[in-house]
Design an enzyme around this catalytic site. Structure first.
Site, PDB file in Angstrom:
ATOM      1  N   LYS A   1      44.101  55.086  56.332  1.00  0.00           N
ATOM      2  CA  LYS A   1      45.467  54.634  55.958  1.00  0.00           C
ATOM      3  C   LYS A   1      45.980  55.173  54.737  1.00  0.00           C
ATOM      4  O   LYS A   1      47.125  55.678  54.535  1.00  0.00           O
ATOM      5  CB  LYS A   1      45.669  53.210  56.177  1.00  0.00           C
ATOM      6  CG  LYS A   1      47.080  52.505  55.817  1.00  0.00           C
ATOM      7  CD  LYS A   1      46.914  51.120  55.667  1.00  0.00           C
ATOM      8  CE  LYS A   1      46.852  50.220  56.757  1.00  0.00           C
ATOM      9  NZ  LYS A   1      46.862  48.960  57.042  1.00  0.00           N
TER      10      LYS A   1
ATOM     11  N   GLU B   1      34.020  56.980  52.064  1.00  0.00           N
ATOM     12  CA  GLU B   1      33.161  57.506  53.105  1.00  0.00           C
ATOM     13  C   GLU B   1      33.845  58.456  53.887  1.00  0.00           C
ATOM     14  O   GLU B   1      33.451  59.521  54.185  1.00  0.00           O
ATOM     15  CB  GLU B   1      32.580  56.371  53.877  1.00  0.00           C
ATOM     16  CG  GLU B   1      31.873  55.456  53.040  1.00  0.00           C
ATOM     17  CD  GLU B   1      32.598  54.018  52.453  1.00  0.00           C
ATOM     18  OE1 GLU B   1      32.028  53.107  52.259  1.00  0.00           O
ATOM     19  OE2 GLU B   1      33.811  54.317  52.633  1.00  0.00           O
TER      20      GLU B   1
ATOM     21  N   GLY C   1      42.675  46.604  59.878  1.00  0.00           N
ATOM     22  CA  GLY C   1      41.755  47.778  60.673  1.00  0.00           C
ATOM     23  C   GLY C   1      41.106  47.186  61.723  1.00  0.00           C
ATOM     24  O   GLY C   1      40.983  48.291  62.636  1.00  0.00           O
ATOM     25  N   ARG C   2      40.427  46.260  61.803  1.00  0.00           N
ATOM     26  CA  ARG C   2      39.548  45.680  63.066  1.00  0.00           C
ATOM     27  C   ARG C   2      40.610  45.420  64.205  1.00  0.00           C
ATOM     28  O   ARG C   2      40.203  45.058  65.368  1.00  0.00           O
ATOM     29  CB  ARG C   2      38.910  44.515  62.577  1.00  0.00           C
ATOM     30  CG  ARG C   2      39.434  43.309  61.977  1.00  0.00           C
ATOM     31  CD  ARG C   2      38.650  42.324  61.312  1.00  0.00           C
ATOM     32  NE  ARG C   2      39.299  41.218  60.500  1.00  0.00           N
ATOM     33  CZ  ARG C   2      39.671  41.434  59.401  1.00  0.00           C
ATOM     34  NH1 ARG C   2      39.714  42.461  58.677  1.00  0.00           N
ATOM     35  NH2 ARG C   2      40.196  40.192  58.774  1.00  0.00           N
TER      36      ARG C   2
ATOM     37  N   GLU D   1      34.158  39.709  60.156  1.00  0.00           N
ATOM     38  CA  GLU D   1      35.073  40.294  59.105  1.00  0.00           C
ATOM     39  C   GLU D   1      36.278  39.122  59.004  1.00  0.00           C
ATOM     40  O   GLU D   1      36.842  39.009  57.797  1.00  0.00           O
ATOM     41  CB  GLU D   1      35.580  41.569  59.120  1.00  0.00           C
ATOM     42  CG  GLU D   1      36.071  42.112  57.943  1.00  0.00           C
ATOM     43  CD  GLU D   1      36.277  43.649  57.837  1.00  0.00           C
ATOM     44  OE1 GLU D   1      35.413  44.454  57.371  1.00  0.00           O
ATOM     45  OE2 GLU D   1      37.258  44.125  58.632  1.00  0.00           O
TER      46      GLU D   1
END
Length: 561
Positions: free
Chosen positions: A219, A225, A280-281, A366
């Site tokens: 995003k 990473e 995100g999830r 999470e």
């Protein structure tokens, strides 16, 4: 206070759920259920399956193999009403800022809102923007499939590499693997998430740079990473194609950072956006799902959205007593908070769903792995369980020993399709038999009397029998749910994922936590930035003795190279 939020709903937010009459009624009820065995419940009620199972579309949820009675479910339904779970869901569907620590709506439901019912955020309907991105994604995927999108040297694309991490990797990879039997025949799909260089190096081995397309999913376009992996992929490409202009034909971005995307060398016309109200999830339904669309085509992706929207409508419309996500959530609350289960296993009896446990691990842990409530007070009940699992039948030859005879109760979700897309002799019949046998065995167990009779039939007697007998006893009474689908297709996968998303929502609402932030991932990232500089030759910084010694040892090795 956001529009539509009332002081009454805020007051409920600040209620300690464990002090409510509904929670206390469950605690009292638990004392009457502590010694109840499920085999007796089944023996006493021939209609138990019918009483404790629910269906929606082609999805059946059988929760009869849990230590519950009608009285248990009545009290659990009262608990859901006590925290106004339907009202909380309505606030999500309306686009209110229920992610309170970040003051954001939570609108993954908008991404698959196939009815196009307006959903306003800040007074602006988000659906036109959502649909516009879907159209752009479909046009791009079709161009790749048709061979109209060519690499820099004029070759069609044969390899797709999705570079992301967390929700930008787990969801798309899980869905692509689950729907592998519907994958476009000319494309190989690859996923890179770990900053460990071995994953990128092994992925690139054997790929043709002239035929490889990278999707960089970040995003902010600053995720360390992801951007490290993207930089390595860019260097690999340019080492072969020798021209910076090649980047624009071999990289696309899923991001909102136009400047960062442009500086990388990606044409911003090939940047697919999403919004800060997409966690995100929960993002596989958005442009993060571009790899899914490339794998199964626009129609397959739209069917995935259709299935999720269908489950959204069920969750929104169905009464508490007939609502699959609410039932799954309440059973989980009962097992975790009253029966003492610290973990929860997800066992799909379908190899294509081998990444589903990892996806659900992030989704659940999470979201609800929190120790403070929405208003910052310490939680008074255990929250999110440890979620884990592997496909059956492999797990039967690994960790099922603990599930059957271990000292810790582990509730299980078995997931099974009635039909297989692969007709190979007896394979699917054996798979089904194993799944159903495991759930029955976990529930029924085997008594000492039954074990003794078996050993006697095998010719064992005397001391030898008595020595072996305790090892052959299975306590049973181990809870499980079985989720049965007709077959694994995009629409059913969409329903299944949305079922779990809403389960997590309901449990978070009951525990009083914000299921939509993830501050717990920040501290490790902050410290990693400090340590990275030290490992690469920077000045030593204060640390505990263990960390300081480990840094020094690694840094010394680096200096020797």
């Amino acid at each position: 206070m956001t529009a539509g939020t009332t002081w009454a709903s805020l007051a409920v937010d600040m209620t300690d759920i464990t002090t409510t009459p509904a929670w206390q009624a469950l605690a009292d009820h638990h004392t009457t259920m502590a010694s109840v065995h499920m085999r007796d419940l089944f023996a006493g009620d021939p209609e138990r399956f019918t009483r404790f199972s629910l269906t929606h579309g082609d999805l059946l949820l059988d929760f009869s193999k849990n230590r519950i009675t009608a009285a248990t479910m009545d009290r659990l339904h009262d608990l859901a009403r006590a925290i106004d779970v339907k009202g909380r869901a309505e606030r999500m569907f309306r686009g209110e800022a229920i992610n309170t620590t970040e003051n954001r709506p939570v609108l993954h439901v908008a991404l698959r809102n196939r009815s196009n019912t307006p959903i306003p955020v800040g007074g602006v309907d988000v659906m036109p923007a959502v649909n516009a991105v879907l159209v752009r994604m479909a046009d791009f995927a079709t161009a790749v499939h048709d061979g109209r999108w060519l690499g820099y040297t004029g070759h069609p694309i044969a390899h797709i590499v999705n570079i992301g991490i967390g929700g930008s990797d787990l969801g798309p990879q899980m869905a692509v693997e689950a729907l592998a039997h519907r994958r476009h025949p000319s494309l190989d799909m690859h996923f890179v998430s770990n900053v460990d260089g071995s994953q990128m190096a092994r992925t690139l081995t054997g790929l043709d740079p002239a035929r490889t397309l990278f999707i960089v999913a970040s995003k902010t376009f600053t995720t360390e990473e992801t951007m490290t992996n993207a930089a390595s992929a860019r260097a690999w490409l340019l080492a072969a194609l020798k021209d910076d202009a090649a980047v624009a034909r071999h990289f696309v971005a899923v991001s909102t950072n136009t400047r960062g995307v442009n500086d990388f060398g990606i044409d911003t016309a090939n940047m697919f956006e999403f919004w800060d109200w997409v966690g995100g999830r929960y993002s596989l339904w958005s442009a993060i799902g571009l790899s899914i669309m490339l794998a199964v085509g626009p129609n397959g992706f739209f069917a995935l959205l259709d299935g999720a929207h269908d489950m959204d409508r069920h969750f929104h419309d169905a009464p508490i007593e007939r609502n699959l996500p609410i039932a799954l959530a309440l059973i989980g609350i009962w097992n975790a908070n009253f029966l003492g289960a610290d973990s929860h296993a997800v066992i799909p009896y379908d190899q294509r769903l081998h990444r589903l446990p990892a996806f659900l691990q992030q989704l659940d842990m999470e979201s609800n792995g929190k120790s403070v409530t929405r208003d910052g007070a310490a939680v008074s009940a255990h929250t999110g369980p440890i979620v884990w699992g592997e496909p059956g039948t492999n797990g039967q030859h690994a960790f099922f020993q603990l599930l059957h005879q271990g000292t810790r109760p582990v509730p299980i979700d078995f997931i099974l399709a009635r039909e297989s897309d692969y007709r190979l002799g007896r394979h699917h019949s054996m798979l089904v038999a194993n799944c159903l046998a495991q759930s029955e065995a976990l529930m029924m167990g085997k008594t000492a009397t039954e074990a003794r009779a078996e050993l006697e039939r095998d010719g064992l007697a005397g001391t030898a029998l008595e020595r072996l007998l305790p090892h052959k006893v299975f306590p049973g009474n181990r809870p499980s749910n079985t989720i049965l689908i007709d077959r694994l297709d995009p629409a059913t996968l969409g329903r299944l994922i949305a079922l779990y998303e809403h389960k997590v929502f309901v449990q978070g609402a009951i525990w009083g936590v914000n299921s939509f932030d993830q501050w717990g991932v920040e501290l490790g990232k902050q410290l990693a930035r400090r340590i990275l500089g030290e490992i690469e030759g920077g000045p030593a910084l204060p640390h505990d003795s263990s960390t300081a010694a480990l840094i020094a040892r690694v840094a010394a090795r680096n200096r020797q190279r």
